[in-house]
Each structure stands twice: as structure tokens, then as C-alpha cells.
Design an enzyme around this catalytic site. Structure first.
Site, PDB file in Angstrom:
ATOM      1  N   THR A 178     -57.063  11.514   4.284  1.00  0.00           N
ATOM      2  CA  THR A 178     -57.926  12.453   3.568  1.00  0.00           C
ATOM      3  C   THR A 178     -58.911  13.037   4.570  1.00  0.00           C
ATOM      4  O   THR A 178     -59.807  12.343   5.048  1.00  0.00           O
ATOM      5  CB  THR A 178     -58.684  11.729   2.439  1.00  0.00           C
ATOM      6  OG1 THR A 178     -57.726  11.156   1.549  1.00  0.00           O
ATOM      7  CG2 THR A 178     -59.577  12.683   1.681  1.00  0.00           C
ATOM      8  N   LYS A 204     -55.981  17.039  -2.701  1.00  0.00           N
ATOM      9  CA  LYS A 204     -56.405  15.634  -2.565  1.00  0.00           C
ATOM     10  C   LYS A 204     -57.925  15.517  -2.722  1.00  0.00           C
ATOM     11  O   LYS A 204     -58.442  14.631  -3.421  1.00  0.00           O
ATOM     12  CB  LYS A 204     -55.968  15.093  -1.206  1.00  0.00           C
ATOM     13  CG  LYS A 204     -56.604  13.784  -0.787  1.00  0.00           C
ATOM     14  CD  LYS A 204     -56.230  12.624  -1.704  1.00  0.00           C
ATOM     15  CE  LYS A 204     -56.919  11.329  -1.251  1.00  0.00           C
ATOM     16  NZ  LYS A 204     -56.791  10.263  -2.247  1.00  0.00           N
ATOM     17  N   LYS A 241     -68.398   9.893   1.335  1.00  0.00           N
ATOM     18  CA  LYS A 241     -67.750  10.771   2.318  1.00  0.00           C
ATOM     19  C   LYS A 241     -66.827  11.769   1.619  1.00  0.00           C
ATOM     20  O   LYS A 241     -66.839  12.970   1.900  1.00  0.00           O
ATOM     21  CB  LYS A 241     -66.940   9.926   3.312  1.00  0.00           C
ATOM     22  CG  LYS A 241     -66.362  10.698   4.480  1.00  0.00           C
ATOM     23  CD  LYS A 241     -65.137  10.009   5.056  1.00  0.00           C
ATOM     24  CE  LYS A 241     -63.981  10.061   4.041  1.00  0.00           C
ATOM     25  NZ  LYS A 241     -62.664   9.707   4.571  1.00  0.00           N
TER      26      LYS A 241
END
Lengths: 291, 291, 291, 291
Positions: C93, C169, C238
Site C-alpha cells: 500500500t 486500495k 499512515k
């Protein structure tokens, strides 16, 4: 004093002009030559590259942001070729992460780094009436004090760690953005009951909120007049981002900051990025279908 | 002039005292008798019930909120027994929905209704230096002008619809809450970089934000001193609620207002409801683990 | 097929294991050697440096974030030494800004770049039941399809621009964080009326919200059990940041995203960064003084 | 059983129809007569006033909101004339403050009060497949269980305090609104990178978010098709308000709830109040200039 001056935007020209008036020898560099010629006509000398400006006792920089400061000071090799014992008086509004890097790089280069960002817009810079927050090695600050006095009405000392001046400047701009948003929301609220923003703001900015920030931006919001831009909305978005990222690095949530960021992004998405950032104070009227 | 005065809290006592000093005949009513006796000792007469106060040319009311105003003015039957042609000078901070109802009820009772809420805390009321926003039938406002002059330093006229003064007061309190939250967030941000709130706020409240609102609340936030409460946090929550519900009635979203409400609720949940509402300016430090 | 595999964290080990089971020749590299030895015991070969893994037809990478991917793939020189015509199947990711840079760098290196991030936690990776969103040059995707089939239960093709898989995603993780916050707020609300989170969530996650995301995280919130961490809260912070910065680049405000960021930052400031990110769903109970 | 049924909107008609089909004797009342005639044609009897419906063993009410319930049940005098020992099965979505008042009024009237709000839209009501959350005196709940079985697919018992069912319904609607906003923001984010909402939502609502709430509203958001309105946006705003005011009464901040309220208000201000409340999921696209 022999001074290098880098960055001749609206702010920089006013500041450099006041240094010249104060009798200093000023060597200017700017990416576009037109501003250089303006300053030369006022008595400056033209530097052919940034490194030349660093061949002075003190170099003052007033660039737009992190990226331009990185390009001109670091990537150009200017800092690496600085005169031994030089002082860099950095007056731009920069991110804390980048200032931390600058501090490290200057230490390696043997150059004293002082953060001295300013409060005030172009006209204030020209008038030499800026409020300057300053932090850096005390001896270096003492040495540049006459320069600060030439450019500002008051110097606010904040100690030896340059980041301290930097974060105060960022916090101050965050407070300005909050004041703008606050006046915008309050105006949308009263207008929905038939009270014009001008009537509301006339009362409040002459009583509880009788301060320059509220008077200046309040006048623009009262008239919904956001051009010409003294400070573009996209720059305001950048500065709110500096507050949010500085907060994130220390785990400090700023819920007002988040609202400001969202509203500024929306303004840009709606084509208002080129307006003065006081246009943030017009969003609430638009959102509520009143403008 | 013969004046009825209803509501002798901290604000009411100061205001009634100034009416007495100005030579008016003041008939006071208050739920608790202690305040009544205080005013009697200053030259007032005691009314035995609210309706007695309405048997005057002008009745001034300064009650805590919608509920107490409803109980004392409407449910007690006082308004229904008002002297024909009386003027009700309503100076409390009330919701727009309730003021709309009051306007209607007063019209039926043949009593002129004037909204005249005030800016200023207890000490300002005692000094007769309030800022008063006023709206109502012009002839009635003209008649009470000497009373407003006795209580305030400046009267800000807002036309004939009482709601207009009401919404400006609500907007003003919203702006105060925003200023408190703003200083709290800015303080948490700079403190995480080692700059104490007092140092930040000293600079900002003497420059861009050199206004009473910022200076007063800034001093409390700088010291994180939120007692004794001049205006309790739960009252601040109520007033932010007035802004939000006034906005909702007109489809005006107030994103800063929403953040304020959430943070004030959190403060109450954490046991801070009894503190001065400037304690809102301490939440950011707590949330970020710095206090 | 001969495959290089870089990054043997919890996810990577499960994924590489399934490639081995499917009969592929897998050359693994990882910063810490323990994971390498584990995989070697399952039939992998050990690469001595990242560049070795790039000497394969297909290299799969599953690193923690932008920084580690930059270090291992770019700064190590691995990409520069890739076999001509190789395919890089990047499954981590990553931020859109960094993926844009990776696309450019791979084009220069003559390596096909495919983004194929996954939905599913460690146990799902081990079971080979991941949902994989994939975008990249069609011929390259066709070639790696057998690998995707070995690692996932379903591949969701999204076209030729790798950024498309990447942003889906990021959006999916944002949706998960929103679901967690939503359940946390709803739980705090009902608990204040005596309804335990477990009772609320039992009803909702078996009816309107009968979906894996709600069932899994709902169970953790119902029990307020946030350890051990399958996905740490700091990683959640994050990932919400990836959504916000991707949005900022395109002027897309995400107000829920801003709330999530603030609440996650607060959680970290309060010492909860090491917990599972479902701990975000415990903040509302704490904020309201109920936990 | 002999049942009074009050409130024949879209939901009420479906529910009353299922009671008739189950063989009960149903006496219906509704403000507009057209719906009454529809139900009479299905076998109901017409009540001439609300009080007639309360002359039954069980009276079911399914009215629009607090105001209409107050008018029909309390202000009409219906409750005061209820048969001794009657049970009121109240199935509408009402505020906690009003339900608390209803509980008190029913206790005085000697009528058992059961809260039994439902999840499901009109078609689900017609199909007798509602999910019903129920709380009230156990003996009373036992008695009405056959009615609940006729109207719903599952009854979720929540104890004896009616408020418990009420708050779960409010929390559930808040969760739905959050899901709609979440999908809207995620869609705006991916669309700015060229991924259509339909492509994003197809993946997510068939994997992690494979639940009725996401599938139903996701389909509407994917197509940006918000008419006809099965549940109007203004009703959604009302329901989010129920969550916020319930939270406020217990000092529970709901930051997502605040964002939802602001965005719904904005939608109404922009003329979208008549659309289905899934139109909330189109705001992010509009705000970011993509629709």
C-alpha cells in the site's frame, strides 16, 4: 553591512529596499531579472548567482516555500560555497521538517542559521513595519538586529532554536485562517436572518475583535471582495498544511486546522485558488446557498 | 423613568445598579431574595412578583436562558398583566425560535418587544461599559435610549426586527468560542515544539490579534487558569447550541460550530463543565497529551 | 515461474508461501534474516541482495511503506540492475505520489510495473484468500495472473494505469477506518443509554451491516479488545494520510478523513499507537468519559 | 387479536397489511382518508378518530416524527381515553426526549408502552421482512410477539426500558448515514484518479462491505441516482439530529455525526432536500468539482 539578499517577490522587494535605505550594501539575487533591476535602480548590486549572495557577512532569504528555498539555497550549491562564518537570516515561511534539515545543513557548512519569519503583508513590508519573530544563535541574532530593525517595527525574540520562530509563524497563520473562517461562518449565520455581513462585522471588529487581523480580513469579507489577491488562497492552503504536518509530527490534532484544509481544498476545487485567501470567508455563504 | 427589572444575576445587578445611579425608579424582581435585598440597599424597590415589574413604562429582563425567561415572563402570567403600551427591553441571550415566539406573544399583549443583548462580562456591566446590540420598534428604542446609555458604552442599532439583535449576539458568542478554540489549538501546536502558550500568545495578542477577546481569553489560556468561572463552560455549550440551531433553521452549516460543540461536550464529559468556558482552550493540550 | 519476492513481513510470508505451494521457484529477500530462513525451510531460495530478486521474470514486492520500498527497490540500485523485460508486481500500500514516481522509474528501467495491492489480513494471506486489485500493462497482468490466483481468492482488474489499483486500495482502507469510527461513535451513544456495544453491534452486524469489515472490527469494539495488533494504529494513521494526501493532490476534501486523522493522532498522543487500529473504535467511549 | 393501527404512510400500510393477512382484526386511522380506504379494501375497519384505535387490546403507531406522534396520540386526547390495560406498540423513529415523555404519560394513563422501531424500507415492510428492535415490559412484549412476527423477519429484544430500542434505532440510522457519506467520499477520491464510483463500489460491496446497507446505497451512489426518494434527505437530517441530541443529553460527542449534519444541511441549502438521503453520497463529488 554587506548583505546578500535572495528572493525579490512582493515581500522581499520591500524588505530589501528598507535595508538599502538604512545604508547597507545589498547584493540581490532573484530568479526573474525584472525585480533585480528594480532593486538596482534603488541602489542594490546584482548578484549573478545565489552563491554570490552567500559571499557576504549576512545573507537574507525570502523565498516562496520549501521547494524554492531548497532549489536556490541547497541544490544550487550556494550554501556549500558560503563565506566562512556567514549568517543566513531565513525569513520565509517554511515547514518544520525542512527547517530541521536546513539547520543540519548549515551546521555542516559552518554557517549560522537564524529563522526570522514575519507577520505583515506587502504594504507593511514596504513601510518597514513588519512584526518579526526571531530565533537562532544569540550572537548571530545580535549581529543582525540592525537589519531586523530596518525591516520591522518590532522584533520578538524566541530563543536559540530556529524552529521556535518557525512554529510561531505557522501558528500565527493558522490563527489568521481560523479568524477568516470564523467571520465567514458568523456572516452566513446572520445573513440568513437578514443582517448583512458588513453590519455584523462593523460591530464586532470595533468591539471585542478590534484587532488588525479582524479589521483587515473583516472588511474583505463584508464586501465579499477577494481580488486582487495580496496572499493567494493556494498559499493559505499551503500554510494550513504546514500547521497540520507540524502537528502530525508531534501527534497534535488540530480539528479547526482540518476544517480549514477541507474548506480551502473545496475553494480550490471550485476555482477560487487564485483569489485572496480571505475568500475562505466567503465559502459559508456559498455553502448555505446565500451567494 | 419608572422601570421594572427582572433577573438579578451577576450581569443584572450591575445593569440595574447603573439604572438606579442614573436616577431611575427601579422596581426589581428576582427568584432568590438575597439579590433583591442588595439592590434595595442601593435604592431599588422590591416587586413581590414578576407581574408587578410589568406594571411600569419599561420592563428590563436579564434572565439566564429560554427556560427561565419562559417561566418568569410567560408562564407566570406577567406579560398578560402588563400595563398597556409598556415596553419590554429583553437583554438576555435567547434562542431565535424562542424570541420569535416572544415577539408574537408581546404583539398579542400589546407590549413593545425590544431585543437588546449585550457584550461584556460582569465587571463591564458594573462599570456601565457594555456594548449593546439593539433592535425593535424605533419609537420604543428611542424611548429606552437613556436606559441603554446608562448601562452601556455604545449602543449598536440593528433595525426594527428584534431577531436581528438576537442573531448578532449569538454570532458574537460563536466568534468568541472560535477564538478560544483557535488559541488552544495554536498553543498545543507550539508547545509541542517547546514554545510555551504564554510566549506565543504574548506575541500574537499584541500584534495581529490585539483585541479584547484575544487578550482576555489568551491570558487565561496562557496560564491554563480556568477558575473562577466568569462564564461557565456549560453556558458556552448552550450558546454554541444557539448558533447551531439558529443555523439549522435556515440551512446554514457551521463546521467550526460543530467542532466547538463536540469539544465542549467532551469537556463536560471529562468533568470540566463548571470551569470558565475558556477551558475549551485547554482541550487541545490535553488531547495531545501535553497537559 | 521464476519469481523474486521482496518483503517477508506477516503478509509477505503468507503470500510467498502460497507461491511456493503453487510450484513456483521463489527467490526471497528480506531485511531481517529470520523470515528468510523460514521461507527457505518451506522451499524458497535466499537472495543475498534485492538486486538478485530482480534477476527473475517477475519480482513481487510487499514492503511496509513508501520509505522502505524506496530504500530497497530504488536506492539499493535493484531496479537499475533488473533483467530486461522483467515485471515488477508491487503489492504494498503506497502513496499515489510515490507510485507515480515508481511508474516513471520503471519505464526508464524497461521494467513493467503492476500495482496489485490486497485486501485481507495475515490469516487471509496465509489462506491464499486475499482480494487483489490489479492495474498495469495488460500483457504483464496476464502473465502474472497465475501468481495472483495462487495468492488471492479474487482478482479485481482495474485497467492499465497502476495508480487506479493503488487509489482503490487507499479508498478501501479509508472506508475501513470510517466503519471503525462509526461503530465506535454508535457504541458510545447507545452505551450512554445503557445498551452495551456488544448488544448494538450484534444486531447491526447481523442485519444491515452483515459484512466482514463490520463483523471483524465490530467484535473487537464490542469487547474493547485491541491487542494483539493485527494492523497497528500507527499504520492506520499512515493509511488515512495516504487518502488525505491523494485527495489533496486533486483538490478533493475528505471531511470524514480529517476526523479520522485527528482521532488517530489523539490516540497516538494518548499512548495507543501500538494497539490494533480498531482501537480507533474505542476513542468515543473514552472521550465521553465512559471508558 | 383486535388491533388499532395509527399511521398509514408507506411503511404503515405494509405493516398493517401484514397484520390483516395474519388474521387480526385491524382498526385503522390516518390523517388522509385515501390510505384508510386502501386498507379497508384489504379488510381493515376505519376508525373515525385516533381515540377509537386506542379502544383495542393493542394499538400500533407508525407516525412520521415527534410532532405528528404528539398531535395524534397526546394532543388529540387519544391516550387519555385508552382502554384500561391496553398496550401501545410504538414503531416510529422518535427522539429520546420525547420517548421519555411518552413513557411517563403512558404510565399515568395505565397503558403499557413498547418501543419497537424497525429497520427496512417500504418494500421490506410490505414483504413482512423488517428487522424490529423491541423494548418494553416483558409481559406486554410477549403478548405482541405474534404481531411482531407478522411484520418482521426477526425481532431483536433489548430489555424492558423502551428507550433502549429507541436509541439502537437512532444509532443504526446514524451508521447508515455514515456509510453513505463514506462511500461518497471514497468515490470522489477514486474518481479524481479516473476510477468511476461504480468500479470502486462494485469491488468493495462484494468483498469487505458485502452488506445490505452498502449494496443498496452503493448502487444509488454508483449511478448518482437519487430519485425517487424512498427516504427523503430531510428525514435523514432529522434522524442524524436525533443522534446528536441524544448524544448531547449524555455528553457524548459524535464527530462523524457533526460532519453528517453539516453536509446534510448543505445539501438542503443547495436544493436537494427532496432527494433520497443517499444524495448525501453525491456531495463529495460536487464539493470537489467533479459533478
Amino acid at each position: 553591512m554587506r548583505i546578500g539578499f535572495i528572493g525579490l517577490g512582493g515581500m522581499g522587494k520591500g524588505m530589501a529596499g528598507n535595508l538599502i535605505k538604512a545604508g547597507h550594501e545589498v547584493l540581490v539575487w532573484n530568479r526573474s531579472q525584472q525585480a533585480v533591476q528594480e532593486m538596482v535602480s534603488q541602489g542594490a548590486k546584482a548578484a549573478s548567482e545565489p552563491a554570490d549572495a552567500f559571499d557576504a557577512e549576512v545573507v537574507v532569504s525570502m523565498l516562496a516555500d520549501d521547494a524554492s528555498t531548497r532549489a536556490v539555497i541547497l541544490d544550487s550549491g550556494a550554501l556549500d560555497r558560503a563565506r566562512a562564518g556567514a549568517i543566513h537570516l531565513s525569513m520565509a515561511t517554511l515547514s518544520v521538517a525542512f527547517v530541521a534539515e536546513l539547520i543540519e545543513r548549515h551546521a555542516k557548512a559552518g554557517v549560522d542559521y537564524i529563522s526570522a519569519p514575519v507577520f505583515g503583508r506587502t504594504d507593511v513590508a514596504v513601510a518597514g513595519k513588519l512584526n518579526i519573530v526571531v530565533a537562532g544563535p544569540q550572537a548571530a541574532v545580535d549581529k543582525v538586529q540592525p537589519l531586523l530593525d530596518a525591516m520591522g517595527q518590532t522584533t520578538w525574540p524566541l530563543g536559540e532554536d530556529p524552529l521556535r520562530a518557525n512554529i510561531v509563524k505557522i501558528a500565527g497563520n493558522f490563527m489568521l485562517a481560523s479568524a477568516i473562517e470564523t467571520m465567514g461562518e458568523a456572516s452566513a449565520l446572520t445573513k440568513s436572518y437578514g443582517v448583512e455581513p458588513a453590519d455584523l462585522l462593523n460591530i464586532l471588529t470595533n468591539t471585542l475583535f478590534a484587532a488588525p487581523a479582524y479589521k483587515n480580513y473583516g472588511a474583505m469579507i463584508a464586501e465579499q471582495r477577494f481580488e486582487p489577491a495580496a496572499f493567494k488562497l493556494t498559499l493559505g492552503l499551503k500554510d494550513v498544511g504546514l500547521a497540520l504536518s507540524a502537528g502530525q509530527a508531534k501527534n497534535v490534532p488540530l480539528p479547526f486546522g482540518s476544517v480549514l484544509r477541507d474548506n480551502l481544498l473545496e475553494a480550490v476545487a471550485q476555482g477560487e485558488g487564485h483569489l485572496d485567501w480571505s475568500a475562505l470567508g466567503g465559502r459559508a455563504l456559498k455553502r448555505s446557498g446565500q451567494a
